[in-house]
Design a protein around this motif. Structure first.
Motif, short mmCIF file in Angstrom:
data_model
loop_
_atom_site.label_atom_id
_atom_site.label_comp_id
_atom_site.label_asym_id
_atom_site.label_seq_id
_atom_site.Cartn_x
_atom_site.Cartn_y
_atom_site.Cartn_z
N ARG A 16 0.84 -1.20 0.00
CA ARG A 16 0.00 0.00 0.00
C ARG A 16 0.87 1.25 0.00
O ARG A 16 0.60 2.22 -0.71
CB ARG A 16 -0.95 0.01 1.20
CG ARG A 16 -2.15 -0.91 1.03
CD ARG A 16 -3.17 -0.71 2.14
NE ARG A 16 -2.66 -1.00 3.47
CZ ARG A 16 -2.58 -2.22 4.01
NH1 ARG A 16 -2.99 -3.27 3.34
NH2 ARG A 16 -2.11 -2.38 5.23
N HIS A 17 1.94 1.24 0.81
CA HIS A 17 2.84 2.39 0.89
C HIS A 17 3.49 2.66 -0.47
O HIS A 17 3.57 3.82 -0.90
CB HIS A 17 3.91 2.16 1.95
CG HIS A 17 4.95 3.22 1.96
ND1 HIS A 17 4.71 4.48 2.45
CD2 HIS A 17 6.23 3.23 1.52
CE1 HIS A 17 5.80 5.21 2.32
NE2 HIS A 17 6.74 4.47 1.76
N ARG A 19 2.31 1.88 -3.39
CA ARG A 19 1.26 2.36 -4.30
C ARG A 19 0.95 3.83 -4.07
O ARG A 19 0.88 4.61 -5.01
CB ARG A 19 -0.01 1.52 -4.14
CG ARG A 19 -1.13 1.96 -5.07
CD ARG A 19 -2.33 1.03 -5.09
NE ARG A 19 -2.60 0.32 -3.86
CZ ARG A 19 -3.32 0.78 -2.84
NH1 ARG A 19 -3.85 1.99 -2.89
NH2 ARG A 19 -3.54 0.03 -1.77
N VAL A 20 0.77 4.25 -2.83
CA VAL A 20 0.39 5.63 -2.57
C VAL A 20 1.56 6.60 -2.72
O VAL A 20 1.34 7.78 -2.93
CB VAL A 20 -0.28 5.81 -1.18
CG1 VAL A 20 -1.55 5.01 -1.09
CG2 VAL A 20 0.66 5.48 -0.06
N SER A 21 2.77 6.12 -2.63
CA SER A 21 3.93 7.00 -2.79
C SER A 21 4.44 7.01 -4.22
O SER A 21 5.54 7.44 -4.49
CB SER A 21 5.05 6.59 -1.83
OG SER A 21 5.57 5.32 -2.20
N GLU A 22 3.62 6.57 -5.15
CA GLU A 22 4.01 6.46 -6.55
C GLU A 22 4.53 7.77 -7.13
O GLU A 22 5.44 7.78 -7.94
CB GLU A 22 2.84 5.95 -7.39
CG GLU A 22 3.21 5.68 -8.82
CD GLU A 22 2.08 4.99 -9.57
OE1 GLU A 22 2.20 4.88 -10.78
OE2 GLU A 22 1.09 4.57 -8.94
N GLN A 23 3.98 8.87 -6.70
CA GLN A 23 4.41 10.16 -7.24
C GLN A 23 5.71 10.66 -6.63
O GLN A 23 6.29 11.61 -7.11
CB GLN A 23 3.30 11.20 -7.03
CG GLN A 23 2.00 10.84 -7.72
CD GLN A 23 2.18 10.60 -9.22
OE1 GLN A 23 2.86 11.37 -9.89
NE2 GLN A 23 1.58 9.55 -9.74
N ASN A 24 6.17 10.03 -5.57
CA ASN A 24 7.40 10.45 -4.91
C ASN A 24 8.58 9.76 -5.59
O ASN A 24 9.07 8.74 -5.15
CB ASN A 24 7.35 10.10 -3.42
CG ASN A 24 8.55 10.63 -2.67
OD1 ASN A 24 9.45 11.24 -3.24
ND2 ASN A 24 8.58 10.38 -1.38
N ARG A 68 7.22 -1.11 -9.20
CA ARG A 68 5.89 -0.73 -8.73
C ARG A 68 4.82 -1.67 -9.28
O ARG A 68 3.86 -2.00 -8.59
CB ARG A 68 5.58 0.72 -9.11
CG ARG A 68 6.41 1.71 -8.32
CD ARG A 68 6.04 3.15 -8.67
NE ARG A 68 6.98 4.07 -8.08
CZ ARG A 68 7.02 4.41 -6.79
NH1 ARG A 68 6.15 3.89 -5.96
NH2 ARG A 68 7.91 5.26 -6.34
N ALA A 72 2.27 -4.00 -7.11
CA ALA A 72 0.82 -4.07 -7.35
C ALA A 72 0.38 -5.52 -7.50
O ALA A 72 -0.67 -5.91 -6.99
CB ALA A 72 0.47 -3.26 -8.60
N GLU A 75 0.25 -7.08 -4.08
CA GLU A 75 -0.96 -6.65 -3.37
C GLU A 75 -2.17 -7.48 -3.83
O GLU A 75 -2.98 -7.93 -3.02
CB GLU A 75 -1.19 -5.17 -3.60
CG GLU A 75 -2.15 -4.55 -2.64
CD GLU A 75 -2.15 -3.03 -2.71
OE1 GLU A 75 -2.63 -2.43 -1.73
OE2 GLU A 75 -1.70 -2.44 -3.70
#
Length: 84
Positions: A16-17, A19-24, A68, A72, A75
């Protein structure tokens, strides 16, 4: 396949981390390796990190975009495993 529940929770939280930090883009995508390294014959996934042998073999030579995608997949596999 019988991974440890605590390890599965950690792996799911890590997925999850990622996935949500994909833009970083400054953050390197971490390896999901849990140092278990035992393949499940029924699924073809490592019992520790839920990757295939192909994904494990490619990990060190690929870019963060591929990593990434693998996270996915992990997950999704964790969700499939929890359904059984």
């Amino acid at each position: 396949m019988s991974p440890e529940p605590k390890a599965m929770k950690f792996l799911a939280a890590s997925a999850r981390h990622v996935r949500v930090s994909e833009q970083n883009f400054a953050q390197t995508v971490p390896s999901p390796c849990m140092s278990v390294c035992q393949m499940d014959a029924a699924t073809g996934w490592c019992q520790g990190c839920f990757r295939t042998l192909e994904e494990i073999g490619q990990w060190g030579n690929t870019d963060d975009a591929f990593k990434r995608v693998v996270w996915a997949r992990i997950e999704t596999r964790l969700a499939q495993f929890e359904e059984t």
